[in-house]
Every structure is written in C-alpha cells, then in structure tokens.
Design an enzyme around this catalytic site. Structure first.
Site, PDB file in Angstrom:
ATOM      1  N   SER D  22       0.886  -1.185  -0.116  1.00  0.00           N
ATOM      2  CA  SER D  22      -0.002  -0.137   0.036  1.00  0.00           C
ATOM      3  C   SER D  22       0.824   1.231  -0.018  1.00  0.00           C
ATOM      4  O   SER D  22       0.397   2.396   0.472  1.00  0.00           O
ATOM      5  CB  SER D  22      -0.744  -0.050   1.152  1.00  0.00           C
ATOM      6  OG  SER D  22      -0.230  -0.089   2.344  1.00  0.00           O
ATOM      7  N   ASN D 109      -1.664  -1.987  14.007  1.00  0.00           N
ATOM      8  CA  ASN D 109      -3.094  -1.714  13.832  1.00  0.00           C
ATOM      9  C   ASN D 109      -3.494  -0.143  14.497  1.00  0.00           C
ATOM     10  O   ASN D 109      -4.106   0.586  13.914  1.00  0.00           O
ATOM     11  CB  ASN D 109      -3.857  -2.798  14.359  1.00  0.00           C
ATOM     12  CG  ASN D 109      -3.716  -4.055  13.839  1.00  0.00           C
ATOM     13  OD1 ASN D 109      -3.427  -4.234  12.768  1.00  0.00           O
ATOM     14  ND2 ASN D 109      -4.571  -4.900  14.451  1.00  0.00           N
ATOM     15  N   THR D 154     -38.668  27.118  -9.666  1.00  0.00           N
ATOM     16  CA  THR D 154     -38.908  25.755  -9.007  1.00  0.00           C
ATOM     17  C   THR D 154     -39.364  25.057 -10.102  1.00  0.00           C
ATOM     18  O   THR D 154     -40.062  25.644 -11.088  1.00  0.00           O
ATOM     19  CB  THR D 154     -40.008  25.882  -8.093  1.00  0.00           C
ATOM     20  OG1 THR D 154     -41.368  26.600  -8.670  1.00  0.00           O
ATOM     21  CG2 THR D 154     -40.052  26.765  -6.787  1.00  0.00           C
ATOM     22  N   HIS D 155     -38.995  23.868 -10.231  1.00  0.00           N
ATOM     23  CA  HIS D 155     -39.264  22.773 -11.310  1.00  0.00           C
ATOM     24  C   HIS D 155     -38.686  23.575 -12.437  1.00  0.00           C
ATOM     25  O   HIS D 155     -38.909  23.403 -13.838  1.00  0.00           O
ATOM     26  CB  HIS D 155     -40.845  22.562 -11.548  1.00  0.00           C
ATOM     27  CG  HIS D 155     -41.490  22.410 -10.603  1.00  0.00           C
ATOM     28  ND1 HIS D 155     -41.651  21.029 -10.357  1.00  0.00           N
ATOM     29  CD2 HIS D 155     -42.192  23.197  -9.524  1.00  0.00           C
ATOM     30  CE1 HIS D 155     -42.691  20.938  -8.967  1.00  0.00           C
ATOM     31  NE2 HIS D 155     -42.750  22.296  -8.667  1.00  0.00           N
ATOM     32  N   SER D 276     -13.449  26.971 -28.141  1.00  0.00           N
ATOM     33  CA  SER D 276     -13.415  26.093 -29.339  1.00  0.00           C
ATOM     34  C   SER D 276     -12.086  27.020 -29.889  1.00  0.00           C
ATOM     35  O   SER D 276     -12.241  28.162 -30.216  1.00  0.00           O
ATOM     36  CB  SER D 276     -14.534  25.897 -30.144  1.00  0.00           C
ATOM     37  OG  SER D 276     -14.207  25.799 -31.594  1.00  0.00           O
ATOM     38  N   LYS D 282     -17.877  30.429 -28.011  1.00  0.00           N
ATOM     39  CA  LYS D 282     -18.214  29.185 -27.051  1.00  0.00           C
ATOM     40  C   LYS D 282     -17.428  29.014 -25.835  1.00  0.00           C
ATOM     41  O   LYS D 282     -16.156  29.172 -25.830  1.00  0.00           O
ATOM     42  CB  LYS D 282     -17.833  27.812 -28.161  1.00  0.00           C
ATOM     43  CG  LYS D 282     -18.695  26.677 -27.710  1.00  0.00           C
ATOM     44  CD  LYS D 282     -18.739  25.685 -28.951  1.00  0.00           C
ATOM     45  CE  LYS D 282     -19.739  24.778 -28.815  1.00  0.00           C
ATOM     46  NZ  LYS D 282     -19.280  23.613 -27.426  1.00  0.00           N
ATOM     47  N   ASN D 284     -17.336  26.559 -22.838  1.00  0.00           N
ATOM     48  CA  ASN D 284     -17.813  25.271 -22.233  1.00  0.00           C
ATOM     49  C   ASN D 284     -17.321  25.567 -20.761  1.00  0.00           C
ATOM     50  O   ASN D 284     -15.918  25.483 -20.582  1.00  0.00           O
ATOM     51  CB  ASN D 284     -17.211  24.117 -23.075  1.00  0.00           C
ATOM     52  CG  ASN D 284     -17.410  23.979 -24.483  1.00  0.00           C
ATOM     53  OD1 ASN D 284     -18.661  24.302 -24.755  1.00  0.00           O
ATOM     54  ND2 ASN D 284     -16.693  23.416 -25.111  1.00  0.00           N
ATOM     55  N   GLU D 289     -18.570  21.336 -14.854  1.00  0.00           N
ATOM     56  CA  GLU D 289     -19.089  19.962 -15.311  1.00  0.00           C
ATOM     57  C   GLU D 289     -18.320  19.000 -14.483  1.00  0.00           C
ATOM     58  O   GLU D 289     -18.633  18.010 -13.843  1.00  0.00           O
ATOM     59  CB  GLU D 289     -18.843  19.813 -16.677  1.00  0.00           C
ATOM     60  CG  GLU D 289     -19.915  20.569 -17.551  1.00  0.00           C
ATOM     61  CD  GLU D 289     -19.648  20.590 -19.179  1.00  0.00           C
ATOM     62  OE1 GLU D 289     -20.414  19.722 -19.939  1.00  0.00           O
ATOM     63  OE2 GLU D 289     -18.701  21.173 -19.494  1.00  0.00           O
ATOM     64  N   TYR D 316      -9.641  -6.728  14.012  1.00  0.00           N
ATOM     65  CA  TYR D 316      -8.996  -6.221  12.689  1.00  0.00           C
ATOM     66  C   TYR D 316      -8.958  -7.058  11.628  1.00  0.00           C
ATOM     67  O   TYR D 316      -8.828  -8.222  11.972  1.00  0.00           O
ATOM     68  CB  TYR D 316      -7.681  -5.863  12.989  1.00  0.00           C
ATOM     69  CG  TYR D 316      -6.753  -5.211  11.894  1.00  0.00           C
ATOM     70  CD1 TYR D 316      -7.132  -3.841  11.513  1.00  0.00           C
ATOM     71  CD2 TYR D 316      -6.051  -6.206  10.993  1.00  0.00           C
ATOM     72  CE1 TYR D 316      -6.571  -3.474  10.192  1.00  0.00           C
ATOM     73  CE2 TYR D 316      -5.583  -5.593   9.952  1.00  0.00           C
ATOM     74  CZ  TYR D 316      -5.601  -4.290   9.496  1.00  0.00           C
ATOM     75  OH  TYR D 316      -5.063  -4.117   8.205  1.00  0.00           O
ATOM     76  N   GLN D 321      -7.534  -2.123   5.354  1.00  0.00           N
ATOM     77  CA  GLN D 321      -6.320  -1.563   4.854  1.00  0.00           C
ATOM     78  C   GLN D 321      -7.303  -0.634   3.428  1.00  0.00           C
ATOM     79  O   GLN D 321      -6.673   0.326   3.185  1.00  0.00           O
ATOM     80  CB  GLN D 321      -5.459  -2.055   3.989  1.00  0.00           C
ATOM     81  CG  GLN D 321      -4.428  -1.479   3.092  1.00  0.00           C
ATOM     82  CD  GLN D 321      -3.414  -2.403   2.434  1.00  0.00           C
ATOM     83  OE1 GLN D 321      -2.966  -3.436   3.556  1.00  0.00           O
ATOM     84  NE2 GLN D 321      -3.139  -2.643   1.295  1.00  0.00           N
ATOM     85  N   LYS D 324      -8.386   3.624   3.366  1.00  0.00           N
ATOM     86  CA  LYS D 324      -7.687   4.707   2.787  1.00  0.00           C
ATOM     87  C   LYS D 324      -7.811   4.858   1.321  1.00  0.00           C
ATOM     88  O   LYS D 324      -7.591   6.197   0.735  1.00  0.00           O
ATOM     89  CB  LYS D 324      -6.053   4.695   3.021  1.00  0.00           C
ATOM     90  CG  LYS D 324      -5.637   4.982   4.533  1.00  0.00           C
ATOM     91  CD  LYS D 324      -4.296   4.754   4.909  1.00  0.00           C
ATOM     92  CE  LYS D 324      -4.097   3.121   4.984  1.00  0.00           C
ATOM     93  NZ  LYS D 324      -4.697   2.619   5.993  1.00  0.00           N
TER      94      LYS D 324
END
Lengths: 460, 460, 460, 460
Positions: D22, D109, D154-155, D276, D282, D284, D289, D316, D321, D324
């Site tokens: 790990s 541990n 709303t909606h 672009s 444009k 984006n 996103e 344990y 493990q 993480k």
C-alpha cells in the site's frame, strides 16, 4: 514519488490544469490512440485529404511516436492535458503541415471512445484468459476431491453432507456465468464510434464501414448523438466485473472461515498469508481479506458511474471524462487479484479428515432418515416426530444417530433397525442425491467432465 | 390503512414476526407458487409419491386456492410468515393427508427461486411490450420531425445543427440497447432451480428434465449449492433496469430544460404537468422530474443487492430474503413510469420555430466554414484563424455570419464570397453529414425506416 | 391486500395519479400536518388573517379531523394525491370559508418540510430510547462476564485473550458513538422551515420567531431558497442510521459465526432462531442474518438520496418528493430490529467453557512470552526467535506452551523456567493489559461503571 | 510514468506484493508516522524501555529520516510494503539496536490509525480554510448584488422574483452547514488510538493520557477492540465531504444552465471554460461540469467504505486497509476543486440585464396580485379566479400584467386600478418578503452582515 498537492498549493493555472487534465488516467491508452489514428489517416486518404505518400509519412511518424513512448524516450507532458494532445503535439511538431490535418473531420469525442474500446478489447481478452485459468483451477481441484465429504452449510449451520468436489463446482458455475456475462456484455465493444464527430457526424465523407473493418469492429454506430453521449459499454463491463468480484468475495469469506483454526477445513499456501514473526502457526488470510474487501471497489465504481450518467443532458458533457476513473478502478482491481486467486485455489490444502469429522457430527442425516420412513408409508408429520425424538435422545446422551442401539431405533418405529445405520453415513446421503445438479458422486463426476469439455472448447 | 409501527410497539412475538415475515413482499407471487407446486406434484407422481388420483386431487385443490386468492375470498395470514406458508397451510387444511406430502423432496430454498423466476418471466414480457411502445413512440415522432432543425448541444452550449428526428433516434438507440440487454440478461431465467433441495439436491428421484420442460425452462440448473446461493439473474435484471432508468433520466433532464420558458423548445401535454391555480401558463414537468429522480431508486436497489451478496458464505442464508426487496423496488419503479413515458413522448408538442431560431444563432456553422477553406487548400490552422476573425467581427456587430458583407468575407479570404452564404445555413450543415450515423436528412430517414423494420420484427 | 399493478393496467389518468401520488408514503405524517397547521393558523391570527373566533373554529376542526383519522373514521382518498391535500380537502369541506384561507402565505414546499421535521423529532426520541436499551443490554451483560475469557480475533484468527466483558464493551462504544451521532446530527431538525413560502419567503408578515417557539424549534431558517431546496437534515439522519446499521451487521456477523456449532461460543435464545421440524438442535440465526442483510438497505437509501440530490437545480423540484422514500426505508428498517437486538443481546447464552478452551489453545501467550524476555534485556529479534522455536516445539508435539518441560524452557533461554508457566495463562495476559482501553479486568470494570454512569445521565 | 500492469504479467511474488502493498497509497503519511513514532518513543522512555539518551538518539534519527524523505533523498521501497515498514527499516538500519525496540508494545493496527488521524487533522484544517474562502466569496458577491433581480425557479420554471444576493446567500447557508458538519464530525479525530496494541491493549505500562496530550488528542480511546476495528471517524468525514460535494454539484448545475447562451444569466471567467479554436464565443463550463460529475466520486467512496465495513467480524481484518483508498479519493477530489470553486464564484460575471428581463416576464407577480385581493377581503378562491383571467388575457395579447389597461383591471375587479401597477414590479414582490429568511432587500442585507460577522468569528 509525487506526493499529492491540493489545488490551493499550486499556482492558479496549474491548479486548473491539474484539475482538468487526465494524463495520469489516460496515458495507458497511447497504443490504442495511435492505432485509431493510423486507421483514421487511411480513411482520410480514401476521402482525399491525404495522398498516399502523405499517408505513409503520417503513419510512419505515428509508429515512431508509439515506439518512443514505449521505450520511455518521449516524456509525456502534463501541461498538454491528456494523452491524445500529447500525441497530437508530437505529430504536429514532427510534421508541421501533415500533422494538424489528421484531425480533419474527427473530434476528441469520438477519438477517445474508439481508443477506450480498443483498449478494452485487449483487456477483456486478457481478463477472460485469467478467468479461464481460475475455472481450470476449480475443475482440477474438484477432480481430486470427489470423495472428500464435508458438511454443506446453510445459515452457517451444518445442514447436509456434500462432496468437496460439488462445493468447488458451485464456484465453477458462478465464475462460468461471469465468463459468459463478460462475453455477452461485449456487444457495445463491437460498435465503431469513430466518425461520429463532435456530436452530429463527421463533416467529411469518411467511409465508416471501412473504418469498422479496419479496426475490427462489427459495424459503425448508428446515431452520432447517441454515440458521443453513451457509456453503456462501460456500464455493462462494470456490471460484469461487479458480479465477478462479489462471487470472489463469497469464496473469500468461506475460506477465511474455513482456515480459522476453529474450523480448520483448509490451510492456505504460505505466500497467500501473512504470519507473525513470533507465532509460526498464525496464518492471516490477507489475500482473501483484500479480495473480499475490494469487492466494495466494484460496487463503488458502479455507483459512481451511475451517478455520473444520471440526468446528464445530451450530448457530450465534460462530466463524461470521469468514466475512465471508474472503469480503471474496476478493471485494475479485478485484474490485480484474478491471477492470484487462481493460484490460491490451485494451492490450498484441504484438511479432509477435519471435514469428514465435521460431516459425521450434527445429525446431518436426520432428513434422510425421515425420508426413509416416509418412503415406507409413514405419514409425513409422524415421520418427522419419530426422527426428532431419536435426535433428541442421541443428543442428550452425546451420541451420533448411528450409535443408538437397535432397541432404541426399533422402539421409535418398527420400521427402523440395524439396516438404517448404513443410511446414516454421509456417503449414503450423497448417494441419495444422484440427481442433475445434486451432490451425488456420479453426477458430480459428470459435472467435472462436462466442465473440462467446456473449458477445452472455449480455450480453442 | 395501516400506519407503520416499530417492533417496540408490538408485543415481543409480533415484533419478531413482523420482522422476519415477508408476506407483504411476496404475496404477489401466489400464482407462480401454485404453478410451481402443480408441476412439482406431477414430478412427485412420476417419482411414485402420489398416484394419479392423488395428483388430480392435489392439483385441483391448488387451483381452487389460486382462485380463492384471486377473488379475494381467502384472507392471507401474516402470522403464517409468507405466501408459500399460506398456500401450504391452506392445502394441508383442505387435504390433511395429501397436502403435507407435496413438500417431499422440495425445500423452501428452491421453491421460492422457481416462483420468482416464473414471476419475472411474465414481468419481463410485459416490460418489453411497454418498452416497444416507447420505441415506437420515438420512431413515430422522428418520422414527423425529419425537417425540424435545432441546435445540438455539448456542455449545454449550442454546438452544431441537428434534426429533431436525429435527436429522437438517439434515444431510440439508447432504449433499443436496453431492450436487447433485457433480452440477453434473460439467461438466468431460463434455468430451473427446482430440484436443488435445501442445498444438496433433492433426496428423491425427481425428473428435473421433465420439470424444466413442464415449466418452460431451457434446462435444470447444474449445481445445487450454486443454485440456492446465487442471485445473478436478479442482479442482471437490476443492471438492465438501471441502465434503462438512467437513459430515461437523461431524456427527462433534457426536456425539463427544453420546456423551461427560457428555452421553450417543447411544451408537455397538460396531464404530464402540474400547474398553479393562479398562473395558467405555469407547467411544472412533475412527471419528468419524478422519472429523473427515481433513477436513484435503481442505483439504490443495485447497491443494496450488491451489499447483500458481498461476502455471504455459501450456501443459503436468510439475508437472501432481502433480494425481493430490491427486485420489487426496481421493477415496480420502472413499470410505474414506462407506459407514461411512451405517452409523454407521443404527445409532447415541439416548438419548431423556437428551435429553428436557436439553430440560426450562435455561429453554429463556423466549423463548416473552416472545413470549406481547408478543403480548398488553406492550411488547417490558418483556416481556423480566418473563421475566428469573421466570427469575432460578426459578434461585435451583432450579426450572423451570413449577414457579413461580401467585402468583409472576401477581405478575410479571397476564397470566400457570396457563395458561402448557402453553406452557412443550418440546412447545409446537415447535408454535409450524410454519413452513417450522422444527422444528414437522408441517412436519418434511413435510420427511421430501419427502426420501423426492426420493431416489426421484434413485435412478431 | 392490493397486489401491485403497473401503470399500463390502470386507466391513463389513474396511472398518472398512482405515479405522482404519495399518500401511501406520507399518510403517516397526518398528526404532524395537523400540528403544523394549528400553529400556522395561530400565526395567521397574529398577522390579522383570522380573528380569534375564526382561529378557534379552525383549530378545533383540525383537531376533529385528526381524531377522525386516528380512529379510522375518515377514509383517506388516494385521488387527493397526498396526506396534506386530504386534510386540506376535509377542512375546506367542513369550513368552506375559513378552510381555504389557512393556506394564505404558506406553500406545500414549506408545509411538508415542517411536517417531516416534527415527525422525525418524535421518531428520533423513540429511536434513542431504543438505542439506550441496547446500550444498557451490553452494559448488563458485560457486568456479568468480566471473568469470562475468550480469544480476541484478528483476521478471524485467534490472536490474544480478552474478556467477554471487554468484547461487549467494544460494541457499547460503537453504539454509544451512534447515539451521540444521532444527537449531534439533530441540528437540522432544530430549524423551522415554515414561513419560507414556495421559495422566496412568505408574502405575509408572519412572525417566524413565534412559529419557531410554538413548534419547539430553536430558530427559523435563514434563507428561503436554501430551506425549500435542502435535505441535509435527512441526509445527516441517514448517515447516522447507516453507521448504526453497519455496527449491528458486524455484531450479527460475529454471533452468526459464534453460534455455528463449530465455534459454539454462544447459543441464541430460541425465539431468535428458526429451527428445523426434524433437527431440534438446528438453530438458524435468522434474526441476525436479516439484521446483517438489511444493513444493505441503509447503504441503498443513502445512495438513493445522494443520487437524487446530485445536480438538482435550485430551488424546489418534484424529484425531492422522493426524499421520504429513502427516509422511511432507512428509519423503518432500523426501528424494526433495534428493539429485537436489545432483547437478543440480553438473552443470548454464552458458552464460557468453550470460550475458555479456545482461549487456552493456539499459543495466544506467545507475544507475552517474548515481551517477558525483552523486558529482561534480551534483544528484540532474538527474543522473538526463542519464542518461535518454543512454539514450534510445542506445536509439533501437540502440547501447549505451558506443557513444555522446565528443561525445554531453560534450554531455549536461561531466563525461562517454571515461573513463566503462570505468565502463559490467559489470565496473566489480561492482567498485563491494565491500561486505559485495554482488556485488563480492573480497567474493564471501570469501563462498565463509567458506562452505567453515562447511561444514567443520558436517561435523565 | 509507470503504466499499469496486471498481476499476471509480473512474477508470482511481485504480483502478491503489488496486490497487498500500500506504499503508493500511504506514502503521504510519512510525516505523521514520524510524529507518532517520536511521541511513542517518549512514552517508551517514561515506561523505562529507553533511557533518556536512547530516546534522544531515536528521536533525532527519526527526524533525519523525515528530512531525507522530504528532500527526496530517501527512495521509498515498494518491496517494503508500506510507508510504516519503510520508516521502520530505515530506523533499524541506522540504529540496529534501538530501532527494533521502538515497536515494543505497539502494533501496526494502532500505529496506522494514529498516523491517519494526525494526517486528517491537518487536512481538515486546510479544507476548512478553503471552505471559508468559498463562503467569503459568496458573501462578497452577495454584498454587490443586493439589487440584482432574477427569477427564482421551481421545477426549472420561473416562479417568483428574488434578488441575486438572496440566491447567493442560499449557497452560503448550504456551505456553512457543511463547514459546521466538518467541525462537528471531527469528534472521532479527537480520540487517541495509540496504545490499543493489536487488539487487546498494549502489554506495556504506557501512559496513554500523556500520549494523548503529547499528540494533541482530547483523550485516549476507551476500548481497544473497538479502536482497532472502527472507522467511524473516516465515515463521518466521508459523509461531510459527500454533502459538501452534492451542494457544489447543485451550484454547478445551476450555473451550467445559467451560462448556456439561451439563459445567458452569467458568463464564467475564461480560465474556467474551454473554448473552441474556431468559435471564440463558445465557453464550455468544463470546470463546473467536472465538479458536478465528481460528486459521484464521493457517493462512490461512501458506498465503498460502507460495503467494506458491512458484516466485518471484530476486531481487525486486512480488508480495513482499503479505508484509505476511499478516504483519499474523497479528500483529494474535494480539495482538487474547492479552491477553484472559490475563485470561480469570485470571478463569474452576472448579466444583470438579462436577469432583470427574465424577472419581468412570465407573470411572476400573479401570486402577489391574488394576495392583494385576498387582503382586501376577496374570498381566496375568487381572488385566484380573477387573477387567472387577467393572466390569460395578458398572455393572449402578449402583454405583461402591468401593461393591461386600467379598464381591463377594473373590469376584473373593482378593487384593481392603476395603483396595482406598482405591485406588479418585481421590486414590490421583493419588498413584500421582508420576513426572516425571505428575499426582502433589508432582510437579505442583514443576512449578509450576519454572515460577515460569523466569518470573522470563525476565522479568528
């Protein structure tokens, strides 16, 4: 080793770049990006964008770039955002005129998709090979354990005797379904995305049928808006991997319990356990625990991709870049333990005596004894009552059913006598179950043979 | 109506019963439980457990019980834990001798599985019928919107013109894949679980091949331990339903945005919206919002089943009773809106003018203009520069590209003149994309025709 | 009992209604809807909308409606979509003039939220009471098992001896954290949503401070757009319930293993198991299996709500109606088994002898023996080597460490002799661990006492 | 760059090592491992295991190792499995006698747990700092947009006018709750795990109260079995991060829609968009996103950890493990965009005119007009009818309500005349909502002031 840094610690633009870039994620696609580009160059030649000399130059240069990356002679640049831009930049730098033209009529949206599909096709072939090895391991071990008897469990309570071969073949069946599901779930990988452009289809007369053949796809995709927006082929694969991982987690759970000293049904080969420097008898089944635990990664990846796709407007959104995050977690996780699991199955030592001893305890034949009475005309519920009393009697006096005296048996029912002792052996219980799918020794042997045939068939 | 009560409010035993019982969940299986039992009775007759008169009596009584439940004349009793026990108790009460014998060689474990599979076979047939109606609705609407132009979006930014037919066919493709996935994912439903007993196979010589034929399965399952422990067939179905629901959520998202007055691309039929008593123009797209939202139920159900199966030891554990909880949530959810969605698609009103206006704005033809230059030999990057300047000029003066003067065009490049105005129309952009999968009008028409043929084929 | 019907089988409008309606889901809120409405009527009176006579009439009529529902004298009508509309319709029908005015300045959006919060406040109080009983059960059992020794497990391998009291107190700690988390996670329930209107705040001069006090909230919410769009208080509760359920699943797993005959550490009270009619000794731990399995419901509900909220635009969308679907699954699930779990913990029989025997095996004292050497100056790694050899010797000759002869011990190290036999008893290992949080008997006793004090405190 | 390899491609032992190791995951913990070890060495000295000279040597060597790693002068070795073993091996190699003794009475541990908690404490402090910057950004922008009016939705349908400040403060409230949740969810980080040993408590008289103080914990944990088996503190953090990420996804969704040209409510600063090469207009919204999409990672991580913990036996198991894996995905994801989001909020340009225009359309004042009538004694339902007719009239003639003639208004109700035109302005609607939590300008200004005060308070 780079230690992780938050965006805040980097300069503003590096923070943005680190956030939007995906080179770390997609660099593994480089070979497939080249492969797709070579095919695209050929399609452009057929469309008159390159002449045949130009095509040859472009193709050769792409192959050189591929080789340079493979050999580590070309340092990929995170500033260039992703693997596709890295290769594009290289090509342009080596061929300032011809390079940029390669992107004629192609978009990042369809380019990335074809790369991923080509990559997955290879991955899937390897994965299936690894899965066949696991299946072979189950068949091989089952072949050697057809006479080993152990208690079958329900509710983790011993229920009825089964052969170890039958048990192993249960997992064979589970993983065989996984194999077939990965095969079937393969449909989406057979459809060529290239030529869909950014969303509306390429603006050039690209021969997509040619491209499909050239890159080994069954056919071009049929709707460009659908093509650039969908990730079904990844989702199907994630589902297939999830079911597979859950099956592995169940085997792991069983064998973690079995290898606990209290059970003692099996002993894992040393390299699959970690011990204590001080307690040589301690065999922690770390590999199985990690396989069990990592099934969670698959569920996580599936949820991640699902949440990602939910309510996304058409057609392409940058969110979709995240698809690879989940795909690679899922794929890498399964591939990291699948070969190990095959080796573990091949090498585990079963403690036949301990299993046999457990199968002889706990009155596992009680059901069969009741069946015996029913078959001889005793009314269903009465038969159960008789057996229950015998079990109670045996339990109180700390004996097995077959250790009851003939008098005791006959006292319970005149139909019972010495001859039922044979019936009370685990072996008798097995032999009563020579039914398709049952644990009867002959039927299990047939199952092993059929499995061997099937494996030979899919191997070839 | 019963309001929910916690275990603490009930008496101790009722608390336990409410907790372990599943009648509310599985009562819907009653017909299939009877169907499976009738077949089992026949198998018992072949095995000599019933004679033919007894078989007839048992069969007839089972049919009477079925009718009584159907007509509501038989009150199911939650004290009897589940539907199987209810039917069993009825049979025993009506046939005290023959009734109990029906359970010879059968276990609750394999009985429930066959019930669920028979149930799902019917459900799936209905679901596919509903899905075909949705597919038909897309094809029908696409046929009528082949000349309607709207902007295709990426990143929710207008990108290139597409036809509405092309857009609708994108969803046709998505849902068609769902149809095929449900078909393919059907494999597990073709395997007969009955005869697997509790875990080791039935202890009686049951003819499972007969049972499989009798109940319409392709073949008996091949390993009893696997059979009673696996739920792959449910998991596959859940996956199929999840992908379907996610596709529906994406359509919903799109049309929620489209029907927002700011966009105004479409208007939902009144019954699919809720309004305000005071603002007659307000059309809240509640149905679409609920479909979008309920996609989460599918993801939840998948996760639930996955967590359930993870690390379960073989063979059967009571945890598995929970499978139906997730299955029914998934199935009921999709079936609750699937027919509505077909009606909604059939009835939505598209505002063609608004769409057309939007397709005329935002310089959607810029890419095509650059392509035009490239095709005429202008170097790739230079072509882009020229167009960028023209767009900049048009934007600053608040004109469309086609409103630039011939002088302005020619000044930018001698290759540009009046003749490019035609190219700048959305229609020209569409026509450049007569490529398989593209938005070209002819190719889209072919797609509609192929879809019609395909639907006719699967209908029959 | 109504069997489920798909939308397609219903008429078109009923299909829509069944889909959008939520009466089945929200009918349980009726008391809280009345409570909120009474308070709202009072606020309206303060704002001059009702005079005091009118207020009294409205209040009294609401209370009558409440009583009618409670007594089952008022049939709720699914045509009226939800519980709020049902009550509203009743009020209007009984008070045609005053009834409609009750909705002045209030919206469904803030009304539903206050109902749910009032409901949850009661539910949480009951849940915490049930949780305290579980905590008490652990403390009570721990008090009686302070001298019971069993092997503590890691990797399901026996590792070191611990007392059963220490083990039970480990779960006490887990569930205590759950208790505190539910307490803390309570913040959102303290904020009054009423008065937020549909999204922009009520258009009337409502005294929200008064409303908050009147309904037992700490303060009014501070932003109406936030209030009607957020579900954090549900999400926090779901998290709290999820962690709690996962803890319960771990206890279940342990005790399913413990009650397997091979382990035999405990025996569940009969009512918590299901048996076999024929094998009286068989005790299937169904309750524990269901609790274990149902932890998946919580994960599912969390995922469902998360997917629901992801990427929802502000402020209110109909998707949010789904919040109760997940909330009620989560809440009902935990409340269905929490009281049972407390009873199960109180009644389980521990097999002290079996535990003690297991604690005496498997060389659990090896670590302590190495520590003994280290403390006496032997270099760390050498000490480990010495002990490893002794363990190896004992294992090969099938003895425990304390059964080695004095000669054997001394041969390994001159520091070892008869006096270490005492050290090799589990008891000695426990006593070495009189450290805060350790398994030392005295420190565990203190833990039990502290826990008792804490419970007394939170009870009052 | 290393490209990923499956276990099968590596040699057998490397395959195992890559699987169980790990280091890649936990190398980031190195500083905290050193910190914990230094404190542990001090505790050992108090327990008499080291004398004070030895302590100084050990401490100094640990610090040197830390420095070497920091400076990249010490190559971490994947063969040594994890960061803890790497540091341990270094220490032993530099101090062959004293090094091994450091592990007296400590287990992997409890060691790993303290490392993770120390790490998280730092991370959380930084995260909260970043979150405060985001909160500040909302307050700052709200302060400047108190007079900007836009339609509240709303909606996704325009519903009522709100101020942009009110909208921004809605997100302030959401993220403030997140801040407080992270604060509260911090409880588990205050408990010291060190001293719990492998599972039963350290076998040495370690002063855990000292250790707790020394390392900045409030108190030692109270049950060793609980301590080594629990991950509640990670789960709580994951929940906190999930809610935070979902809030961010909602803001993202809103602003992706807002910055779509059709809406045009805002324009993101260039560096937060990708364009672009050919269409300069444009923009984006890639950053938004990705933030929206990555909320799925949090849901995935939560599910992963949940599935991991479900049904794990105490104490344990190696599965843990994996904690993480999920923790770092969750933490890194949020920290990768949180600072960017603050900058984005600070820099976004709002198009006030477009917002104002939208707020003037769609009859947003209709509700207020009905209220006006009700307040003047018109019966509730009749008032609604009157307004509905006026809206209908205005809509048909394509006018706004305030453009109706006085005659038209009076004809509808004698209570209506010129004076209501004022009421029909968005501004009037805002001013009607000077209620706690409402969008009234004065109350929003107070909210901004209170928020500023609160921020000043938590900063200090």
């Amino acid at each position: 080793m780079t230690l992780w840094q938050s965006s805040a610690e980097l300069g503003p633009d590096q923070g943005l770049l680190q956030f939007t870039g995906s080179l770390e994620l997609d660099s593994r696609l480089f070979k497939y990006d080249i492969e797709g580009s070579v095919a695209w160059a050929e399609a452009l030649e057929k469309a008159g964008i390159y002449n045949s000399d130009e095509l040859q130059t472009v193709t050769q240069t792409l192959r050189e770039i591929e080789l340079d990356i493979e050999r580590g002679q070309l340092q990929l640049d995170p500033q260039l955002e992703d693997i596709h831009m890295n290769i594009e930049a290289q090509l342009t730098s080596r061929l300032p005129d011809l390079g940029p033209r390669l992107h004629t009529g192609r978009s990042r949206n369809d380019q990335v998709l074809v790369d991923v599909k080509l990559y997955l096709r290879d991955q899937l072939a390897e994965l299936k090979q690894e899965l066949r090895q696991l299946l072979q391991a189950f068949v091989d071990r089952a072949a050697g354990e057809q006479r080993t008897v152990l208690p079958g469990f329900t509710h983790l309570q011993p229920a009825q005797p089964v052969t170890l071969a039958h048990y192993l073949m249960a997992f064979f069946e589970k993983f065989r379904r996984d194999y077939q599901r990965l095969d079937r779930g393969n449909q989406g990988l057979k459809t060529l995305p290239l030529g869909s452009g950014a969303l509306a289809g390429s603006g050039y007369s690209i021969d997509r049928e040619f491209l499909a053949r050239r890159l080994g796809f069954a056919e071009p995709s049929r709707n460009s808006l659908d093509t650039v927006s969908e990730r079904d082929f990844i989702f199907d694969l994630l589902h297939g991997l999830t079911v597979l991982a859950l099956h592995a987690s169940r085997l792991s759970e069983d064998w973690i319990i079995w290898s606990s000293p209290t059970f003692g049904f099996c002993r894992l080969e040393d390299s699959f356990t970690t011990g204590s420097s001080i307690m040589p008898q301690k065999k922690n089944p770390d590999i199985l625990e990690l396989i069990r635990g990592q099934a969670g990664r698959l569920l996580a990846a599936y949820q991640g991709l699902g949440s990602l796709l939910k309510a996304q407007p058409l057609a392409y959104n940058r969110d979709l870049q995240e698809d690879k995050f989940y795909l690679f977690i899922a794929l890498d996780t399964v591939r990291s333990w699948l070969p190990l699991l095959a080796r573990l199955v091949s090498s585990v030592r079963f403690n036949r005596d301990t299993m046999a001893a457990a199968a002889g305890k706990n009155f596992l034949a009680a059901t069969d004894l009741a069946d015996y009475l029913t078959e001889r005309g005793v009314e269903f519920r009465r038969a159960h009552n008789i057996v229950r009393q015998l079990v109670e009697l045996a339990r109180k006096t700390d004996r097995k059913l077959e250790q009851l005296t003939t008098e005791e048996l006959t006292a319970a029912s005149s139909l019972l006598g010495d001859e039922v002792r044979q019936l009370l052996q685990p072996q008798a219980s097995l032999e009563r179950r020579e039914i398709i799918g049952g644990t009867g020794p002959r039927v299990v042997q047939q199952a092993v043979e059929r499995a061997t045939d099937w494996l030979n068939e899919v191997e070839s």
